[in-house]
Design a protein around this motif. Structure first.
Motif, mmCIF file in Angstrom:
data_model
loop_
_atom_site.group_PDB
_atom_site.id
_atom_site.type_symbol
_atom_site.label_atom_id
_atom_site.label_comp_id
_atom_site.label_asym_id
_atom_site.label_seq_id
_atom_site.Cartn_x
_atom_site.Cartn_y
_atom_site.Cartn_z
ATOM 1 N N MET A 1 65.131 35.682 -28.505
ATOM 2 C CA MET A 1 64.977 36.686 -27.471
ATOM 3 C C MET A 1 64.459 37.995 -28.060
ATOM 4 O O MET A 1 63.559 38.594 -27.493
ATOM 5 N N VAL A 2 65.000 38.405 -29.191
ATOM 6 C CA VAL A 2 64.579 39.663 -29.801
ATOM 7 C C VAL A 2 63.121 39.578 -30.253
ATOM 8 O O VAL A 2 62.340 40.511 -30.064
ATOM 9 N N ARG A 3 62.732 38.438 -30.830
ATOM 10 C CA ARG A 3 61.346 38.279 -31.279
ATOM 11 C C ARG A 3 60.388 38.272 -30.094
ATOM 12 O O ARG A 3 59.272 38.791 -30.180
ATOM 13 N N ARG A 4 60.813 37.717 -28.978
ATOM 14 C CA ARG A 4 59.967 37.688 -27.784
ATOM 15 C C ARG A 4 59.769 39.112 -27.253
ATOM 16 O O ARG A 4 58.664 39.488 -26.859
ATOM 17 N N VAL A 5 60.817 39.903 -27.246
ATOM 18 C CA VAL A 5 60.707 41.300 -26.807
ATOM 19 C C VAL A 5 59.804 42.077 -27.772
ATOM 20 O O VAL A 5 58.968 42.879 -27.355
ATOM 21 N N ALA A 6 59.949 41.813 -29.061
ATOM 22 C CA ALA A 6 59.092 42.470 -30.054
ATOM 23 C C ALA A 6 57.633 42.082 -29.846
ATOM 24 O O ALA A 6 56.731 42.916 -29.992
ATOM 25 N N ALA A 7 57.381 40.828 -29.494
ATOM 26 C CA ALA A 7 56.016 40.379 -29.236
ATOM 27 C C ALA A 7 55.438 41.067 -28.009
ATOM 28 O O ALA A 7 54.257 41.434 -27.984
ATOM 29 N N GLU A 8 56.248 41.258 -26.987
ATOM 30 C CA GLU A 8 55.810 41.993 -25.796
ATOM 31 C C GLU A 8 55.464 43.438 -26.151
ATOM 32 O O GLU A 8 54.468 43.985 -25.686
ATOM 33 N N ARG A 27 51.786 37.588 -37.938
ATOM 34 C CA ARG A 27 53.167 37.153 -38.143
ATOM 35 C C ARG A 27 53.758 36.579 -36.855
ATOM 36 O O ARG A 27 54.436 35.554 -36.865
ATOM 37 N N THR A 28 53.471 37.244 -35.743
ATOM 38 C CA THR A 28 53.983 36.790 -34.452
ATOM 39 C C THR A 28 53.340 35.463 -34.050
ATOM 40 O O THR A 28 54.009 34.575 -33.520
ATOM 41 N N ALA A 29 52.044 35.303 -34.323
ATOM 42 C CA ALA A 29 51.339 34.066 -33.966
ATOM 43 C C ALA A 29 51.860 32.865 -34.751
ATOM 44 O O ALA A 29 51.762 31.733 -34.280
ATOM 45 N N SER A 30 52.423 33.105 -35.923
ATOM 46 C CA SER A 30 52.927 31.993 -36.732
ATOM 47 C C SER A 30 54.421 31.733 -36.508
ATOM 48 O O SER A 30 55.028 30.935 -37.229
ATOM 49 N N ASP A 31 55.001 32.367 -35.512
ATOM 50 C CA ASP A 31 56.423 32.188 -35.217
ATOM 51 C C ASP A 31 56.687 30.757 -34.737
ATOM 52 O O ASP A 31 55.874 30.182 -34.010
ATOM 53 N N PRO A 32 57.809 30.169 -35.122
ATOM 54 C CA PRO A 32 58.113 28.806 -34.681
ATOM 55 C C PRO A 32 58.409 28.685 -33.180
ATOM 56 O O PRO A 32 58.251 27.610 -32.603
ATOM 57 N N ASN A 33 58.799 29.767 -32.545
ATOM 58 C CA ASN A 33 59.064 29.740 -31.103
ATOM 59 C C ASN A 33 57.718 29.775 -30.366
ATOM 60 O O ASN A 33 56.944 30.717 -30.531
ATOM 61 N N PRO A 34 57.422 28.775 -29.540
ATOM 62 C CA PRO A 34 56.115 28.706 -28.876
ATOM 63 C C PRO A 34 55.781 29.922 -28.010
ATOM 64 O O PRO A 34 54.640 30.368 -27.989
ATOM 65 N N SER A 35 56.763 30.471 -27.310
ATOM 66 C CA SER A 35 56.452 31.614 -26.443
ATOM 67 C C SER A 35 56.142 32.868 -27.258
ATOM 68 O O SER A 35 55.300 33.673 -26.859
ATOM 69 N N VAL A 36 56.790 33.009 -28.401
ATOM 70 C CA VAL A 36 56.501 34.152 -29.280
ATOM 71 C C VAL A 36 55.120 33.965 -29.914
ATOM 72 O O VAL A 36 54.313 34.898 -29.967
ATOM 73 N N GLU A 38 52.635 32.286 -28.748
ATOM 74 C CA GLU A 38 51.618 32.478 -27.717
ATOM 75 C C GLU A 38 51.294 33.959 -27.543
ATOM 76 O O GLU A 38 50.128 34.345 -27.414
ATOM 77 N N ARG A 39 52.308 34.793 -27.555
ATOM 78 C CA ARG A 39 52.087 36.239 -27.442
ATOM 79 C C ARG A 39 51.340 36.769 -28.667
ATOM 80 O O ARG A 39 50.482 37.644 -28.559
ATOM 81 N N GLY A 40 51.672 36.247 -29.837
ATOM 82 C CA GLY A 40 50.958 36.653 -31.052
ATOM 83 C C GLY A 40 49.497 36.258 -31.001
ATOM 84 O O GLY A 40 48.618 37.042 -31.391
#
Length: 83
Positions: A1-8, A27-36, A38-40
């Motif tokens: 959740m925190v990484r997703r908010v940071a990506a936003e 860094r955000t684009a290489s995150d293991p969470n797909p939604s994060v 995607e934002r990267g």
């Protein structure tokens, strides 16, 4: 959740982050969470579009404009006496 908010936040503040934006977007684009990730990837696309637009506008010659330089006078105008 925190990484997703940071990506936003990254997407919202791309212009103000300067050189750090590209590092954070990668860094955000290489995150293991797909939604994060995607934002990267979206941020990377935005940065690439901005770079392409800046390159295109810098490559076009400026025509029909005056390149007059504003100068500052070191001698201020004389103030008339109120007499």
């Amino acid at each position: 959740m925190v990484r997703r908010v940071a990506a936003e936040f990254l997407i919202r503040e791309l212009a103000s982050l300067g050189e750090n934006a590209l590092v954070l977007a990668h860094r955000t684009a290489s995150d293991p969470n797909p939604s994060v990730a995607e934002r990267g990837n979206f941020a990377l696309k935005q940065l690439n579009q901005n770079d392409a637009a800046a390159s295109k506008s810098a490559a076009q010659p400026v025509t029909g404009t005056s390149h007059r330089v504003n100068t500052v006078s070191l001698n201020p105008p004389a103030i008339p006496d109120p007499d």
